[in-house]
Design a protein around this motif. Structure first.
Motif, short mmCIF file in Angstrom:
data_model
loop_
_atom_site.label_atom_id
_atom_site.label_comp_id
_atom_site.label_asym_id
_atom_site.label_seq_id
_atom_site.Cartn_x
_atom_site.Cartn_y
_atom_site.Cartn_z
N GLY A 39 1.02 -1.18 0.11
CA GLY A 39 0.34 0.07 -0.05
C GLY A 39 0.75 1.43 -0.23
O GLY A 39 0.37 2.57 0.83
N MET A 65 -1.52 -8.70 2.19
CA MET A 65 -1.19 -7.19 1.75
C MET A 65 -0.44 -6.54 2.75
O MET A 65 -0.12 -7.44 3.76
CB MET A 65 -2.77 -6.66 2.46
N THR A 67 1.00 -2.87 4.39
CA THR A 67 0.62 -2.08 4.49
C THR A 67 1.28 -0.71 5.48
O THR A 67 1.82 -1.27 6.57
CB THR A 67 -0.78 -2.13 5.27
N VAL A 99 -5.09 3.19 7.19
CA VAL A 99 -5.34 2.38 6.17
C VAL A 99 -4.72 3.40 5.59
O VAL A 99 -5.20 4.52 5.07
CB VAL A 99 -5.86 1.37 5.91
N MET A 101 -4.17 1.93 -0.03
CA MET A 101 -3.90 -0.15 0.14
C MET A 101 -6.28 0.35 0.11
O MET A 101 -6.52 -0.46 -0.24
CB MET A 101 -3.96 -0.87 1.43
N LEU A 104 -7.41 -2.58 8.65
CA LEU A 104 -7.76 -3.02 6.98
C LEU A 104 -8.05 -4.47 7.60
O LEU A 104 -8.92 -4.74 6.35
CB LEU A 104 -6.41 -3.20 6.43
#
Ligand code: FMN
Length: 191
Positions: A16, A80, A82, A89, A93, A133
């Motif tokens: 992200g 993911m 991040t 977040v 992302m 997230l």
């Protein structure tokens, strides 16, 4: 036994952060290098995914979005990576998750096993960004691995100037994390 038991697991990873020197992009590269036998970890660059716009979506997914959704669909699971911005977040992302949650019926993320890791120069290592997230997957009906968590804190001390992971304990934990993620994904893999 799932059909995936007999072939390598396909995992799609994305970070992200768009900046070239990103610790999270570097962490994703380190994860690719540490992927265990029986797992392939491909990366997708979120620079290809524009800001979500319902009007654009109604006219047809842009090329980058279509490619992103197709890559998720082709994967057995998603990793993911991040950052954390303002205790949450980052938009890059969240925007990607929002596109992949559409349409709500049959979304690319629906039913997909997900792992979340992240890095930050701070002492919490993206913990609050990761927690926030996770909440999105309640709506997308994705299966987010509860444990272990990988929080790469003081990231500036753990990567070199070229983005190489230099911290051996982090590499060992990353390896254990990926083994756990493989086991998690195999619980859900069907094809
Ligand atoms: C807008 C903004 C907000 C940030 N907020 C946080 C934060 O809440 N917690 C944190 O640990 N780091 C925060 N940071 C620092 C980021 O962790 C740091 O910039 C990190 O390198 C970003 O990830 P990247 O290296 O993958 O780009 C923030 C950075 C920016 C640009």
């Amino acid at each position: 036994m799932s059909e995936a038991a007999g072939r390598p697991l396909r995992v799609l990873g994305f970070a992200g952060s768009l900046r070239q020197g990103s610790y999270n992009r570097a962490l994703l590269r380190a994860a690719q290098a540490a992927a265990p036998d029986g797992m392939t970890l491909e990366s997708f660059d979120l620079a290809a995914v524009p800001l979500y716009n319902g009007d654009v979506e109604a006219a047809g997914d842009p090329e980058g979005v279509a490619a992103f959704k197709a890559a998720i669909r082709a994967a057995d699971g998603v990793l993911m990576v991040t950052p954390e911005y303002n205790h949450g977040v980052p938009g890059v992302m969240k925007n990607a998750v929002d596109w992949a949650s559409r349409p709500p019926q049959g979304a690319a993320l629906a039913g997909k096993p997900v792992g979340i890791i992240g890095a930050s120069p701070g002492i919490t290592g993206s913990a609050r960004g990761q927690s926030q997230l996770r909440q999105a997957f309640e709506f997308t009906n994705s299966f987010c691995m509860p444990q272990p968590e990988l929080l790469v804190f003081k990231a500036h001390e753990k990567f070199d100037a070229e983005g190489g992971l230099t911290d051996e304990p982090t590499r060992q934990f990353l390896t254990r994390y990926l083994l756990a993620l493989a086991a998690w994904i195999r619980r859900f893999a069907t094809a």
